[in-house]
Design an enzyme around this catalytic site. Sequence first.
Site, PDB file in Angstrom:
ATOM      1  N   LYS A 112      33.020  55.293  30.984  1.00  0.00           N
ATOM      2  CA  LYS A 112      34.661  55.370  31.284  1.00  0.00           C
ATOM      3  C   LYS A 112      34.877  56.604  30.158  1.00  0.00           C
ATOM      4  CE  LYS A 112      35.720  51.820  34.082  1.00  0.00           C
ATOM      5  NZ  LYS A 112      36.337  50.479  34.343  1.00  0.00           N
ATOM      6  N   LYS A 193      28.445  50.589  42.383  1.00  0.00           N
ATOM      7  CA  LYS A 193      28.842  49.268  42.644  1.00  0.00           C
ATOM      8  C   LYS A 193      30.480  49.291  43.569  1.00  0.00           C
ATOM      9  CE  LYS A 193      32.079  47.642  39.518  1.00  0.00           C
ATOM     10  NZ  LYS A 193      32.881  47.025  38.201  1.00  0.00           N
ATOM     11  N   LYS A 196      37.196  47.800  42.628  1.00  0.00           N
ATOM     12  CA  LYS A 196      38.669  47.655  42.913  1.00  0.00           C
ATOM     13  C   LYS A 196      39.352  49.129  43.068  1.00  0.00           C
ATOM     14  CE  LYS A 196      39.442  43.836  40.114  1.00  0.00           C
ATOM     15  NZ  LYS A 196      38.957  44.296  38.825  1.00  0.00           N
TER      16      LYS A 196
HETATM   17  P1  TYM Z   1      36.573  43.047  36.663  1.00  0.00           P
HETATM   18  O1  TYM Z   1      38.062  42.896  36.908  1.00  0.00           O
HETATM   19  O2  TYM Z   1      36.052  44.386  36.422  1.00  0.00           O
HETATM   20  O3  TYM Z   1      35.868  42.121  37.571  1.00  0.00           O
HETATM   21  C1  TYM Z   1      35.738  40.818  37.695  1.00  0.00           C
HETATM   22  C2  TYM Z   1      34.520  40.132  37.913  1.00  0.00           C
HETATM   23  O4  TYM Z   1      34.156  40.634  39.125  1.00  0.00           O
HETATM   24  C3  TYM Z   1      32.602  41.077  38.962  1.00  0.00           C
HETATM   25  N1  TYM Z   1      32.652  42.000  39.763  1.00  0.00           N
HETATM   26  C4  TYM Z   1      31.381  42.037  41.173  1.00  0.00           C
HETATM   27  N2  TYM Z   1      30.486  41.198  40.864  1.00  0.00           N
HETATM   28  C5  TYM Z   1      29.549  41.701  41.902  1.00  0.00           C
HETATM   29  N3  TYM Z   1      29.697  42.770  42.515  1.00  0.00           N
HETATM   30  C6  TYM Z   1      30.811  43.749  42.377  1.00  0.00           C
HETATM   31  N4  TYM Z   1      30.689  44.952  43.069  1.00  0.00           N
HETATM   32  C7  TYM Z   1      31.410  43.526  41.572  1.00  0.00           C
HETATM   33  N5  TYM Z   1      32.773  44.248  40.937  1.00  0.00           N
HETATM   34  C8  TYM Z   1      33.168  43.179  40.127  1.00  0.00           C
HETATM   35  C9  TYM Z   1      32.689  41.742  37.391  1.00  0.00           C
HETATM   36  O5  TYM Z   1      31.592  41.523  37.112  1.00  0.00           O
HETATM   37  C10 TYM Z   1      33.460  40.377  36.957  1.00  0.00           C
HETATM   38  O6  TYM Z   1      32.613  39.155  36.726  1.00  0.00           O
HETATM   39  N6  TYM Z   1      36.329  42.479  31.680  1.00  0.00           N
HETATM   40  C11 TYM Z   1      36.126  41.714  32.697  1.00  0.00           C
HETATM   41  C12 TYM Z   1      37.547  40.807  32.842  1.00  0.00           C
HETATM   42  C13 TYM Z   1      37.428  39.811  31.817  1.00  0.00           C
HETATM   43  C14 TYM Z   1      36.393  38.827  31.378  1.00  0.00           C
HETATM   44  C15 TYM Z   1      36.732  38.212  30.370  1.00  0.00           C
HETATM   45  C16 TYM Z   1      35.178  38.231  32.424  1.00  0.00           C
HETATM   46  C17 TYM Z   1      38.213  39.912  30.599  1.00  0.00           C
HETATM   47  N7  TYM Z   1      37.738  38.896  29.872  1.00  0.00           N
HETATM   48  C18 TYM Z   1      36.086  37.267  29.708  1.00  0.00           C
HETATM   49  C19 TYM Z   1      34.525  37.014  31.767  1.00  0.00           C
HETATM   50  C20 TYM Z   1      35.005  36.433  30.549  1.00  0.00           C
HETATM   51  C21 TYM Z   1      36.468  42.853  33.950  1.00  0.00           C
HETATM   52  O7  TYM Z   1      37.167  43.799  33.870  1.00  0.00           O
HETATM   53  O8  TYM Z   1      36.128  42.285  35.201  1.00  0.00           O
END
Ligand code: TYM
Length: 329
Positions: A112, A193, A196
């Site tokens: 990023k 990937k 969103k």
């Molecule tokens: P974020 O919002 O990017 O994504 C949320 C969760 O969805 C999973 N994910 C996917 N899994 C499979 N295939 C995909 N294409 C895909 N896109 C997204 C991500 O791996 C994630 O599990 N930093 C985190 C949010 C967060 C968090 C935490 C998660 C903040 N604090 C503590 C776990 C524990 C994030 O940006 O996820």
Amino acid sequence: MKRLLTGIKPTGDLTIGNYIGAILPLIKRQEEYDDIFLFVADLHAITIYQDPEELKEKIKTFIGLYLACGVDPNKVTIYIQSENEYIPAISWLLECNTYYGEASRMIQFKEKSKENTNFTIGLLTYPILMAADILYCDSEYVPVGIDQKQHVEIARDIAIRFNSKYGETFKLPNPIIEKSGTKIKDLKDPSKKMSKSSISPNGVISLFDTYETVTKKIMGATTDNDMLVKYDEENKPGISNLLNIASVMSGKTTEELENEFKESNYGVFKKYVAEITASKIEEINKKYLELSKENIITDILDKGARKSRELAKEKYEEMKKKMGLFYER
Ligand code: TYM
């Protein structure tokens, strides 16, 4: 106490990637774990500028969608990260126990910060805030997609370091990564990937897409030319991605699906994947609409914020005391 926690950033629309990578693994374990936490990671969203009005709306939508997906508020503590002010306070104490070198080595930070060189410091400290999310409540199990695995690992490293400097304080977290849900790929470009924030809307399935849109997107997914429904991530990433999606949606293994479709052409297979996926999303949408007529969310969030703040306050006080941050009266 077996505690599980996960969070999702309220940026863009929730995708089937988020559903498969984080929400579904949590739902599957609702009966098995003693304590489960699911939150909206709004503080993580603001590492990149978010329009305040849009962000506010997204937070609301995400909570509704969690419930519509089948998260049971009687078993799961649901809350908004920014409603717990102890989390950023804990994050600071953890930041002072994290090295610049290890934070700057995180893959997400490296990628990023290359995309946009005018990035905020929040992008660098992002995984430490995530460590605070996980460690404040001693969550040992963290269901995430593969892209977040490294962040759970750094949380574990920070916990080990803190425990060895100041005495046993945190339980060590472990990522839970499902075989078929590790990384759902973009339908148009299966080398990437599904995200969103993707700029190719036809490659991403949102939980708000209509039955027709989901069908159109899956029927138009990029595949290959050899017409064999076979799992091979390297040589057949498009078909392997569809097999992963179909496996999660149907509950069958990818091997069972390969067998079922070994005589079929891609059109027949895609039609099957489209039907089960579109029906699931339609069901979620219906539930979402029903829920928006009820008035249960405020109570759920108040209860969630209370429980999460109580635990975080306790952990914060314990950390401060161990670090000498107090005045004995
Ligand atoms: P974020 O919002 O990017 O994504 C949320 C969760 O969805 C999973 N994910 C996917 N899994 C499979 N295939 C995909 N294409 C895909 N896109 C997204 C991500 O791996 C994630 O599990 N930093 C985190 C949010 C967060 C968090 C935490 C998660 C903040 N604090 C503590 C776990 C524990 C994030 O940006 O996820």
